[in-house]
Design a protein around this motif. Structure first.
Motif, PDB file in Angstrom:
ATOM      1  N   SER A  39      -6.271  -1.221   3.108  1.00 52.23           N
ATOM      2  CA  SER A  39      -5.882   0.026   2.459  1.00 52.23           C
ATOM      3  C   SER A  39      -4.975   0.904   3.317  1.00 52.23           C
ATOM      4  O   SER A  39      -4.666   2.019   2.931  1.00 52.23           O
ATOM      5  N   THR A  54       1.420   8.520  -6.723  1.00 53.25           N
ATOM      6  CA  THR A  54       1.266   9.953  -6.460  1.00 53.25           C
ATOM      7  C   THR A  54       2.449  10.746  -7.001  1.00 53.25           C
ATOM      8  O   THR A  54       2.279  11.802  -7.616  1.00 53.25           O
ATOM      9  N   ASN A  99       0.827  -1.210   0.000  1.00 50.68           N
ATOM     10  CA  ASN A  99       0.000   0.000   0.000  1.00 50.68           C
ATOM     11  C   ASN A  99       0.859   1.257   0.000  1.00 50.68           C
ATOM     12  O   ASN A  99       0.633   2.178  -0.794  1.00 50.68           O
ATOM     13  N   SER A 100       1.855   1.313   0.875  1.00 43.82           N
ATOM     14  CA  SER A 100       2.710   2.498   0.957  1.00 43.82           C
ATOM     15  C   SER A 100       3.490   2.706  -0.340  1.00 43.82           C
ATOM     16  O   SER A 100       3.577   3.825  -0.853  1.00 43.82           O
ATOM     17  N   PRO A 153      -1.491   2.206   5.067  1.00 40.27           N
ATOM     18  CA  PRO A 153      -0.045   2.164   4.800  1.00 40.27           C
ATOM     19  C   PRO A 153       0.738   1.760   6.038  1.00 40.27           C
ATOM     20  O   PRO A 153       0.170   1.484   7.105  1.00 40.27           O
ATOM     21  N   ILE A 184       1.096   3.806  -3.186  1.00 39.01           N
ATOM     22  CA  ILE A 184       0.639   5.191  -2.983  1.00 39.01           C
ATOM     23  C   ILE A 184       1.741   6.177  -3.349  1.00 39.01           C
ATOM     24  O   ILE A 184       1.502   7.173  -4.050  1.00 39.01           O
ATOM     25  N   PRO A 221      -4.082   9.168   6.325  1.00 36.94           N
ATOM     26  CA  PRO A 221      -4.432   7.746   6.222  1.00 36.94           C
ATOM     27  C   PRO A 221      -5.198   7.227   7.435  1.00 36.94           C
ATOM     28  O   PRO A 221      -6.066   6.357   7.300  1.00 36.94           O
ATOM     29  N   LEU A 240      -7.458   3.079  -1.644  1.00 31.43           N
ATOM     30  CA  LEU A 240      -6.124   3.558  -1.955  1.00 31.43           C
ATOM     31  C   LEU A 240      -6.158   4.897  -2.686  1.00 31.43           C
ATOM     32  O   LEU A 240      -5.303   5.759  -2.465  1.00 31.43           O
ATOM     33  N   HIS A 241      -7.152   5.073  -3.570  1.00 26.39           N
ATOM     34  CA  HIS A 241      -7.162   6.312  -4.358  1.00 26.39           C
ATOM     35  C   HIS A 241      -7.483   7.544  -3.526  1.00 26.39           C
ATOM     36  O   HIS A 241      -7.186   8.657  -3.941  1.00 26.39           O
ATOM     37  N   GLN A 248      -5.954   8.212  -0.925  1.00 30.60           N
ATOM     38  CA  GLN A 248      -4.636   8.619  -0.453  1.00 30.60           C
ATOM     39  C   GLN A 248      -3.721   9.053  -1.599  1.00 30.60           C
ATOM     40  O   GLN A 248      -2.573   9.428  -1.363  1.00 30.60           O
ATOM     41  N   ILE A 249      -4.226   9.007  -2.821  1.00 30.93           N
ATOM     42  CA  ILE A 249      -3.417   9.345  -3.992  1.00 30.93           C
ATOM     43  C   ILE A 249      -3.918  10.618  -4.671  1.00 30.93           C
ATOM     44  O   ILE A 249      -3.169  11.605  -4.800  1.00 30.93           O
ATOM     45  N   LEU A 262       4.748  11.608   1.657  1.00 28.84           N
ATOM     46  CA  LEU A 262       3.735  10.566   1.504  1.00 28.84           C
ATOM     47  C   LEU A 262       4.093   9.328   2.322  1.00 28.84           C
ATOM     48  O   LEU A 262       3.214   8.700   2.921  1.00 28.84           O
TER      49      LEU A 262
END
Length: 305
Positions: free
Chosen positions: A251, A104, A96-97, A253, A100, A242, A169-170, A172-173, A235
């Protein structure tokens, strides 16, 4: 009239006896000594964290009684690392991290640099107002807008027809692709590139997109590396957003996943292992891009001189 051999030899002797080389050596030694001391000062927490992650829990606290032993690995074990993978889905958190940050930063490089290119290299009405707004937004902290942003994204639709972006996830993006500070850094670098390149390209029939792609981007590798490092660090270490925008482990990180270790049974050696696995990728990222990062900072300093 040429100087006599005696006078020439006297001048050479004065140069040899000049104390300037000695002073320069002493100054360099002091400068390097200060830099080495500062480097060790900032490395101590990282070394302690990594060394402690390989020690048993009890031995880690026993070694804290003696400062020297706290930085020396003893009874090395990988049990702390294996316990991390048993206790939490570390692989999912890492994916996830990483996803992202990569998504991004990649999208942000394109979007932010193109906005900065339009502000720095093109002529159009209202760009001064837009630039002023971007500079103003760059000083607004995320904490001040996190709640309104959370309410806003909770009402957004998604591609599958669902309403709300939370616990995805999106979420966070997408809100962090366009970044005011990154745009300003690109703008500051782009305005330092001579406009002769643009004019020559336009005479040859190039479009603004061609100028951006073939001239500006190849000349701006240092600032691209700098923005990539700064945005990736932000990020990778992001915690508040998050934590508020996600609820499940699917989802979340790494920075939020580490909170799973804070409870009634706290194992600090395992936390050190988790923190080491979070920190090492950041150090690798900086080492890979430090050359361009230093070049960009040096170029910015010369422009501001």
């Amino acid at each position: 009239m040429s100087a006599s051999p005696a006078k020439t030899s006297d001048r050479r002797e004065q140069r040899v006896k000049s104390p300037r080389p000695v002073r320069r050596t002493i100054t360099l030694a002091i400068d390097y000594g200060i830099m080495i001391a500062l480097a060790l000062f900032f490395l101590f927490p990282i070394v302690f964290m990594i060394v402690s992650s390989f020690k048993p829990e009890k031995l880690m606290f026993d070694d804290l009684k003696t400062i020297l032993w706290a930085f020396i690995p003893r009874d090395v074990t990988l049990e702390n690392y294996s316990s991390v993978f048993r206790r939490v889905p570390f692989g999912r958190f890492m994916f996830n991290s990483t996803f992202i940050v990569l998504a991004t930063v990649s999208a942000g490089m394109l979007v932010n640099s193109m906005i900065a290119f339009a502000l720095a290299r093109l002529r159009w009405r209202g760009k001064t107002l837009i630039l002023s707004a971007i500079i103003a937004l760059s000083i607004v902290p995320l904490d001040a807008i996190v709640v309104p942003l959370l309410v806003l994204v909770n009402g957004f639709p998604w591609l599958d027809g669902t309403i709300g972006w939370l616990d995805t996830l999106h979420v966070q993006i997408i809100p962090f692709i366009a970044d005011a500070f990154s745009i300003f850094l690109f703008y500051q670098f782009f305005i330092g590139i001579p406009r002769d390149f643009d004019e020559a390209a336009y005479i040859d029939g190039a479009s603004p997109v061609s100028v951006y792609r073939r001239i500006i981007v190849p000349l701006s590798r240092p600032v691209f590396a700098t923005v990539a490092i700064l945005q990736a660090l932000f990020l990778w270490s992001s915690y508040l957003w998050p934590l508020m925008a996600t609820r499940g482990e699917d989802s979340r990180p790494l920075t939020v996943g580490i909170t799973s270790f804070y409870g009634q049974d706290v194992k600090w050696a395992q936390i050190m292992a988790f923190a080491s696995m979070i920190t090492i990728p950041v150090l690798i990222l900086f080492l890979l891009f430090q050359k361009w990062f230093v070049q960009s900072v040096a170029a910015s300093g010369l422009k501001g001189a």
